[in-house]
Design a protein around this motif. Structure first.
Motif, short mmCIF file in Angstrom:
data_model
loop_
_atom_site.label_atom_id
_atom_site.label_comp_id
_atom_site.label_asym_id
_atom_site.label_seq_id
_atom_site.Cartn_x
_atom_site.Cartn_y
_atom_site.Cartn_z
N VAL A 83 6.67 -22.50 -29.08
CA VAL A 83 5.76 -23.48 -28.65
C VAL A 83 5.67 -24.38 -29.83
CG1 VAL A 83 3.40 -23.91 -27.68
CG2 VAL A 83 4.36 -21.65 -27.28
N SER A 84 5.46 -25.82 -29.56
CA SER A 84 5.52 -26.77 -30.41
C SER A 84 3.93 -26.74 -31.13
CB SER A 84 5.76 -28.15 -29.94
OG SER A 84 4.69 -28.58 -29.02
N TRP A 85 3.90 -27.00 -32.42
CA TRP A 85 2.35 -26.88 -33.02
C TRP A 85 1.56 -28.17 -32.37
CZ3 TRP A 85 -0.15 -23.52 -35.46
CH2 TRP A 85 -1.38 -24.04 -36.16
N SER A 86 2.26 -29.07 -31.94
CA SER A 86 1.19 -30.35 -31.23
C SER A 86 0.62 -29.85 -29.93
CB SER A 86 1.96 -31.54 -30.73
OG SER A 86 3.04 -31.19 -30.04
N ARG A 87 1.51 -28.89 -29.26
CA ARG A 87 0.82 -28.44 -28.08
C ARG A 87 -0.45 -27.32 -28.66
NH1 ARG A 87 -0.34 -29.13 -23.72
NH2 ARG A 87 0.65 -27.37 -22.25
N ILE A 88 -0.07 -26.54 -29.57
CA ILE A 88 -1.01 -25.59 -30.21
C ILE A 88 -2.43 -26.37 -30.57
CG2 ILE A 88 -1.94 -23.84 -31.97
CD1 ILE A 88 0.26 -22.71 -29.90
N ASP A 89 -2.32 -27.52 -31.25
CA ASP A 89 -3.34 -28.24 -31.58
C ASP A 89 -4.08 -28.82 -30.36
OD1 ASP A 89 -3.77 -28.36 -34.30
OD2 ASP A 89 -2.45 -30.02 -34.73
N ASP A 235 5.98 -30.21 -47.27
CA ASP A 235 5.04 -29.85 -46.15
C ASP A 235 5.30 -28.49 -45.47
OD1 ASP A 235 3.66 -30.35 -44.17
OD2 ASP A 235 4.67 -31.45 -42.97
N LEU A 236 4.30 -27.62 -45.75
CA LEU A 236 4.31 -26.25 -45.13
C LEU A 236 3.53 -26.21 -43.96
CD1 LEU A 236 4.15 -24.33 -48.45
CD2 LEU A 236 6.20 -24.97 -47.22
N SER A 237 3.19 -27.20 -43.20
CA SER A 237 2.36 -27.27 -42.12
C SER A 237 3.30 -26.56 -40.90
CB SER A 237 1.93 -28.70 -41.64
OG SER A 237 2.73 -29.48 -41.50
N PRO A 238 2.92 -25.96 -40.10
CA PRO A 238 3.71 -25.18 -39.08
C PRO A 238 4.40 -26.32 -38.21
CG PRO A 238 1.51 -24.47 -38.56
CD PRO A 238 1.39 -25.05 -40.16
N LYS A 239 5.58 -25.97 -37.67
CA LYS A 239 6.27 -27.02 -36.91
C LYS A 239 6.05 -26.41 -35.35
CE LYS A 239 7.35 -29.57 -40.08
NZ LYS A 239 6.91 -28.48 -41.34
N ARG A 240 6.61 -24.95 -35.36
CA ARG A 240 6.52 -24.18 -34.08
C ARG A 240 5.71 -22.86 -34.55
NH1 ARG A 240 9.48 -27.21 -30.63
NH2 ARG A 240 9.24 -25.37 -28.74
N VAL A 241 5.23 -22.26 -33.38
CA VAL A 241 4.84 -20.90 -33.18
C VAL A 241 5.21 -20.09 -32.02
CG1 VAL A 241 2.81 -21.47 -34.75
CG2 VAL A 241 2.63 -21.50 -32.14
N THR A 242 5.17 -19.04 -32.05
CA THR A 242 5.42 -18.20 -31.05
C THR A 242 4.62 -18.01 -29.89
OG1 THR A 242 6.87 -16.35 -32.60
CG2 THR A 242 6.32 -15.73 -30.22
N GLU A 267 5.34 -29.86 -22.16
CA GLU A 267 6.10 -28.59 -22.43
C GLU A 267 5.71 -27.44 -21.52
OE1 GLU A 267 6.64 -25.93 -26.57
OE2 GLU A 267 5.45 -27.65 -26.73
N PRO A 268 6.62 -26.60 -21.00
CA PRO A 268 6.22 -25.76 -20.09
C PRO A 268 5.41 -24.43 -20.88
CG PRO A 268 8.63 -25.62 -20.38
CD PRO A 268 7.95 -26.85 -21.06
N LEU A 269 4.23 -24.20 -20.26
CA LEU A 269 3.65 -22.98 -21.07
C LEU A 269 3.08 -22.06 -20.01
CD1 LEU A 269 1.30 -24.76 -23.69
CD2 LEU A 269 3.58 -24.01 -24.17
#
Length: 421
Positions: A83-89, A235-242, A267-269
């Motif tokens: 899952v993209s980090w933008s969707r997590i945000d 830049d160590l900010s996450p890009k994607r997570v599980t 993005e399908p979640l």
């Protein structure tokens, strides 16, 4: 003067001491096994359902509900997509979301899964009956190359705060080269929970990004090596997570938020309710409990068969006793009731002894079960459902005693007084 029937029954039971004790022990052990399996079955199911508590939703890439639960909570298998980090945000800023804990999987350490997350994991993730995570030693990770290990990891590998560990790329049979140029320091050891957390190595999301700076497409970039001391320049900010674990402001909104996530554009979640999916998973793996229950029922049947065998085998030796009772005025019905009463008394005494034995065993092994397997076994005498099982055992004993009681009923006075050579 004619003695009361209950007095004759007790005297008859005492007269056959050894056979009575053996029958009593057989019934007691059978009842202990039956109720023990039933209690373990119910308590194990409750503990299984509470593997993750206090979390309202689990969100991941669209797949199957059970699959999402397996890899996000039990760390079994892998996600088909991240899952993209933008969707997590975006989910974190949702008006109904109280907290969100991201989870990033994919690496391992000596057979144990590495879980990339944030410090909120230790504040919001709960196990059992809303029990928060506790530290047996040390504290949560703070720096990029800090790690917290679960109780089983620490016990198996002998880790304590201050230990140096190296993570491997990939998990299980797919584990590849080690990230040996970027070692981690163990800062804390979690108390045992009996959940997958015990078998996890937890690090920050920044650490997941740091160890993969010189990796691409699942393999190390040839000729590129970024030492640990230089990762801070990137830049160590996450890009994607599980996946992400979510707690809501109000539980009443859970279905609406779930529907919003599942039907959102882009993005399908997939958002699942942990408790519902855990019940679904239990129906798949719960066949073992039904097998154990069937085995324990057969053991009870064997115990009752021993009761019948004891009564039947003793009839020949008791013919003269029964005949004397008939001669003193006892009718055939009295003899029938005498045998039935003996069986019921033995069954009731066996059930009582079995319940006390189970209580003692439960009190003794409950702390070990909780510590080692996360099964919260409550030491209690009997509850309503177990009373039904006990009533069934007594009823079965009553039914089983019909055969020897009927044979005794048919014995005649002449047959009982006949001297057999």
């Amino acid at each position: 003067m004619r003695l009361p029937l209950w007095h004759l029954t007790l005297a008859s039971i005492r007269n056959r001491g050894l056979a009575t004790v053996l029958t009593l022990v057989a019934i007691a052990l059978s009842v202990t096994l039956l109720l023990g399996v039933e209690r373990l079955r119910n308590d194990a199911r409750s503990s299984f359902a509470n593997t993750l508590s206090g979390t309202d939703l689990i969100v991941g890439a669209r797949s199957g509900a059970v699959q999402l639960l397996l890899y996000s909570v039990f760390h079994i298998g892998d996600a088909t997509h991240d899952v993209s980090w933008s969707r997590i945000d975006a989910l974190r800023s949702h008006k109904d979301v109280a907290w969100l804990v991201p989870v990033s999987l994919g690496d391992s350490h000596r057979g144990f899964r590495v879980v990339g997350t944030t410090a909120d994991f230790f504040a919001h993730v709960q196990t059992g009956d809303r029990q928060p995570l506790r530290f047996a030693a040390g504290q949560a990770f703070d720096g990029v190359f800090d790690a917290v290990v679960g109780a089983e990891v620490a016990a198996s590998l002998g880790y304590a705060p201050g230990a140096k560990i190296v993570l491997s790329h990939g998990a299980g049979e797919f584990a590849a080269a080690e990230h040996g140029d970027k070692p981690f320091t163990v800062t804390g050891v979690l108390a045992r929970t009996g959940t997958p957390v015990d078998r996890s190595v937890l690090v920050g999301l920044a650490a997941i990004e740091a160890i993969h700076l010189d990796w691409q497409g699942g393999s190390r970039i040839p000729g590129v090596e970024i030492p640990a001391q230089f990762v801070g320049k990137f830049d160590l900010s996450p890009k994607r997570v599980t996946a992400a674990l979510i707690g809501l402001e109000r539980r009443s909104t859970v279905f609406r938020v779930q529907r919003e996530i599942n039907t959102s554009d882009g993005e399908p979640l997939l958002a699942i309710l942990p408790g519902v999916t855990l019940d679904e998973l239990w129906r798949v793996v719960g066949v073992v409990e039904r097998v154990l229950l069937a085995v324990s029922a057969f053991v009870v049947a064997v115990g009752l068969a021993g009761l019948v065998a004891t009564l039947v085998s003793s009839l020949s030796a008791r013919r003269r006793e029964l005949a004397i009772l008939r001669a003193l005025g006892a009718g055939p019905g009295d003899v029938f009731v005498l045998l039935m009463t003996e069986s019921v008394l033995l069954a009731v005494a066996g059930c009582a002894l079995g319940v006390m034995l189970l209580w003692a065993l439960s009190a003794g092994i409950a702390p070990w079960l909780m510590a080692e397997h996360g099964v919260q076994l409550v030491a209690r005498f009997v509850d309503q459902s177990e009373l039904v099982w006990l009533a069934g055992v007594i009823a079965a004993a009553l039914l089983a005693s019909v055969i020897p009681a009927w044979r005794a009923y048919r014995y005649s006075l002449a047959d009982g007084m006949t001297v057999r050579m």
